[in-house]
Design an enzyme around this catalytic site. Sequence first.
Site, PDB file in Angstrom:
ATOM      1  N   ALA A 146       0.850  -1.194   0.000  1.00  0.00           N
ATOM      2  CA  ALA A 146       0.000   0.000   0.000  1.00  0.00           C
ATOM      3  C   ALA A 146       0.881   1.238   0.000  1.00  0.00           C
ATOM      4  CB  ALA A 146      -0.920  -0.001   1.219  1.00  0.00           C
ATOM      5  N   SER A 179       2.720  -2.176   4.243  1.00  0.00           N
ATOM      6  CA  SER A 179       2.822  -0.735   4.034  1.00  0.00           C
ATOM      7  C   SER A 179       4.136  -0.379   3.360  1.00  0.00           C
ATOM      8  CB  SER A 179       2.735   0.015   5.365  1.00  0.00           C
ATOM      9  OG  SER A 179       3.960  -0.071   6.079  1.00  0.00           O
ATOM     10  N   ASP A 180       4.122   0.692   2.562  1.00  0.00           N
ATOM     11  CA  ASP A 180       5.385   1.288   2.161  1.00  0.00           C
ATOM     12  C   ASP A 180       6.032   1.862   3.424  1.00  0.00           C
ATOM     13  OD1 ASP A 180       7.487   2.261   0.680  1.00  0.00           O
ATOM     14  OD2 ASP A 180       6.232   3.253  -0.808  1.00  0.00           O
ATOM     15  N   SER A 181       7.334   2.115   3.363  1.00  0.00           N
ATOM     16  CA  SER A 181       8.041   2.522   4.570  1.00  0.00           C
ATOM     17  C   SER A 181       7.511   3.838   5.127  1.00  0.00           C
ATOM     18  CB  SER A 181       9.529   2.662   4.279  1.00  0.00           C
ATOM     19  OG  SER A 181      10.213   3.026   5.456  1.00  0.00           O
ATOM     20  N   ALA A 183       4.570   4.642   5.885  1.00  0.00           N
ATOM     21  CA  ALA A 183       3.244   5.057   5.423  1.00  0.00           C
ATOM     22  C   ALA A 183       2.245   5.139   6.578  1.00  0.00           C
ATOM     23  CB  ALA A 183       2.733   4.095   4.355  1.00  0.00           C
TER      24      ALA A 183
END
Length: 218
Positions: A146, A179-181, A183
């Site tokens: 995401a 999650s993207d880092s 996020a």
Amino acid sequence: NEGIHGLNHTNATPLPAPIAIGSTWNRDLVLEAGRIAGHEARLLGYHSVYAPILDVARDQRWGRVVECYGEDPFLVSELGVRMVEGIQSQGVASCLKHYVAYGVPKGGRDADCRTDPHITPRELHEIFLYPFRRVIEEAHPMEVMASYNDWNGEPVIASRYFLTELLRKEFGFDGYVVSDSEAVEFVQTKHQVAADYDEAVRQVIEAGLNVRTNFTMP
């Protein structure tokens, strides 16, 4: 580990940048690239490979166009299917990224100001969501990342519409969402729709997030 142009490891095989891979239109070669990345990931102890990138590159001002297969959603889908099949043939998970509307930030700007993509609902579904739907239905990836941008004023990572209604119920995704880092933190610090970190966590869990990632120590 990252794997968009070969596994990101000193003992792995480097491959051309995705924009160069996309220009080949060579499905068989992309399948083999996925097999190599997946094989080396498994041997080096990784269980997940962050690839392919399914962002449709439509704004040349964006600094990460080099990470994309190109500007055509059909091309991105065709090569994305092959990359997933190659990686997962080796017993590791393939992670689609960045879900969704990530590669067209306002003015092509990146970093802290990557937000507010100027995408109409029709463009969202026919161009930017199209590769994700195709690849999920045809290649069955185990993982989706995401993104940390918003769309129409709502952070994607905190959106039940994107993570549950579309991704799982309509597209049929049955893997896990990561999650993207940072996020999750951005729901509070960048988008400012949560009063504190705990509230941000509640929002993303209820939206459908399964795994949080960050480059910093917890």
